[in-house]
Design an enzyme around this catalytic site. Structure first.
Site, short mmCIF file in Angstrom:
data_model
loop_
_atom_site.label_atom_id
_atom_site.label_comp_id
_atom_site.label_asym_id
_atom_site.label_seq_id
_atom_site.Cartn_x
_atom_site.Cartn_y
_atom_site.Cartn_z
N ASN A 1 29.54 33.69 14.33
CA ASN A 1 30.15 32.81 15.32
C ASN A 1 31.28 33.53 16.02
OD1 ASN A 1 32.71 32.28 13.84
ND2 ASN A 1 31.30 31.40 12.35
N ARG A 2 31.86 32.87 16.99
CA ARG A 2 32.81 33.56 17.88
C ARG A 2 34.25 33.51 17.40
NH1 ARG A 2 32.11 31.14 23.56
NH2 ARG A 2 33.87 32.52 23.93
#
Ligand code: CTP
Length: 405
Positions: free
Chosen positions: A207-208
């Site tokens: 994920n970011r």
């Protein structure tokens, strides 16, 4: 803003150059005041060129300008980097025998000391007493980093990295009371960054999350006096905070194991990590190749909810008195706005505080500024002003304080 950078005579004086540069690049008016011995390490011309201002060490230069009084009076912030044992001793005593100590006596703005010395000097009762005196006088004395010192020895006493000094200095310009010693003696676990769930030896689901908010919380909690364990998943090359115990993990499962272990005996757990809710059910032992056993779907298995597990363990009496802080990155949708989702999440998770970030359109992830809300289990709701991640961290730690047993 007007910033005085005081430089003590230690080998780490070279790092003051990057610090001065960061301040001038962000538009501040910087006056560098080295001690005479600091000039043994870095030349006057370097500081003059980097700051764009004249550099003096004694009180007898420019006498009509009365610099020994004026520089301190006019400063918005004084940062001492490196703060040597001798410089802190002189300043704790209130001496004024050079331009820097005279400036420290006249300054009424926040004063931030970034110590650097050998571990023996840092731990000597004389230095410990001087640090306590400076703190009692209202100064902020950073915890030094642990690690390689000049020579072969390691231990606490390394100058925190210029990025870290700069970040804390910038926080003090945003909020002068943001670094009290209110967490002294507390044990706090912070999780940060995103987890990576492997698909095969080279690929993962991730994920970011950058880890910046969790690192800011860990950094500030340590500088507010807590013993901090930072359980870090993937972070994009972030400088580890000084004075925290760092535990690296990759997957959600590893993160859960590490958090559970360190939560025992802790006063608080702050779950800033972006934990993957699902992992690939099967992890290929060899790289998945095009044209060979090509998967047309990836089956996922649900990961356990670490935060909910902590709440449950506390409920079952295993983690008595633990304060638990959750994070929620939310977007609004047809079922409700960000706050509606966040209130439901707080209820569902059962934690004491929920830090809510609105995400999407360049907000929250990977950026240096954050804004949002702080929701308390007691129904309190506080809007968090837009500002640095350290500023947000300071608001979270303020709210956490009263929840600690
Ligand atoms: N969290 C956790 N374990 C998980 C997933 C999330 O401990 N398996 C924690 C996060 O660290 C964060 C909080 O729970 O503090 C909320 O994370 P979020 O992903 O927003 O919550 P979810 O429960 O996954 O909710 P959603 O339905 O919005 O995905």
């Amino acid at each position: 803003m007007r910033i005085v950078v005081g430089v003590g005579g230690g080998i780490a004086a070279y790092k003051a150059c990057s610090l001065v540069r960061k301040f001038t690049e962000t538009g501040h008016d910087v006056r560098v005041i080295p001690t005479e011995s600091a000039l043994q390490f870095v030349g006057r011309a370097t500081f003059e060129a980097l700051s764009g201002n004249p550099v003096h060490t004694g009180v007898f230069a420019d006498v009509p300008e009365v610099p020994h009084v004026r520089l301190g009076q006019e400063a918005d912030l004084v940062v001492i980097a490196p703060a040597t044992a001798d410089l802190m001793a002189r300043s704790a005593l209130g001496r004024a025998d050079d331009l820097l100590t005279a400036t420290l006596l006249t300054a009424r703005c926040p004063v931030l000391y970034a110590p650097a010395m050998h571990t023996e000097m840092w731990e000597h009762p004389a230095t410990v007493a001087n640090v306590a005196t400076l703190r009692a006088h209202g100064a902020i004395v950073m915890e030094p980093a642990a690690g390689r010192l000049t020579g072969a020895d390691t231990g606490p006493g390394r100058l925190p990295e210029p990025e870290e000094i700069f970040a804390l200095a910038s926080l003090l310009l945003e909020r002068s009371d943001a670094i009290p010693r209110d967490l002294t003696g507390r044990r706090i676990v912070v999780s940060a960054g995103g987890t990576r769930e492997p698909l095969d030896p080279v690929r993962f689901l991730g994920n970011r999350s950058s880890g910046k908010q969790g690192f800011a919380l860990a950094r500030l909690a340590a500088q507010r006096g807590a013993h901090v364990t930072l359980v870090a998943g993937n972070t994009i090359g972030l400088e580890p905070p000084a004075a925290v115990e760092l535990v690296h993990v990759t997957t959600a499962e590893q993160l859960g194991v590490a958090v559970d272990k360190h939560a025992v005996g802790a006063d608080a757990v702050i779950m800033a990590a972006a934990v993957a809710d699902f992992r690939p059910t099967n992890v290929a032992a060899a790289k998945i190749k095009k044209g060979v056993d090509e998967p047309d779907r990836i089956d996922l298995t649900k990961n356990r909810d670490i935060l909910a597990g902590l709440v449950q363990a506390r409920h079952d009496g295993q983690l008595p008195g633990l304060a638990i802080v959750g994070f929620a990155a939310e977007t609004g949708d047809e079922h409700g706005d960000v706050l509606t989702h966040a209130r439901a999440k707080l209820e569902r998770k059962g934690c004491d505080l929920l830090v809510v970030n609105a995400v999407g359109e360049g907000k929250a992830f990977e950026v240096d500024n954050n804004d949002g809300w702080l929701l308390g289990a007691d129904g309190t709701e506080q809007a968090l002003d837009h500002g640095s991640k350290l500023l947000l961290a300071s608001r979270v730690l303020d709210a956490l304080g009263p929840l600690l047993r």
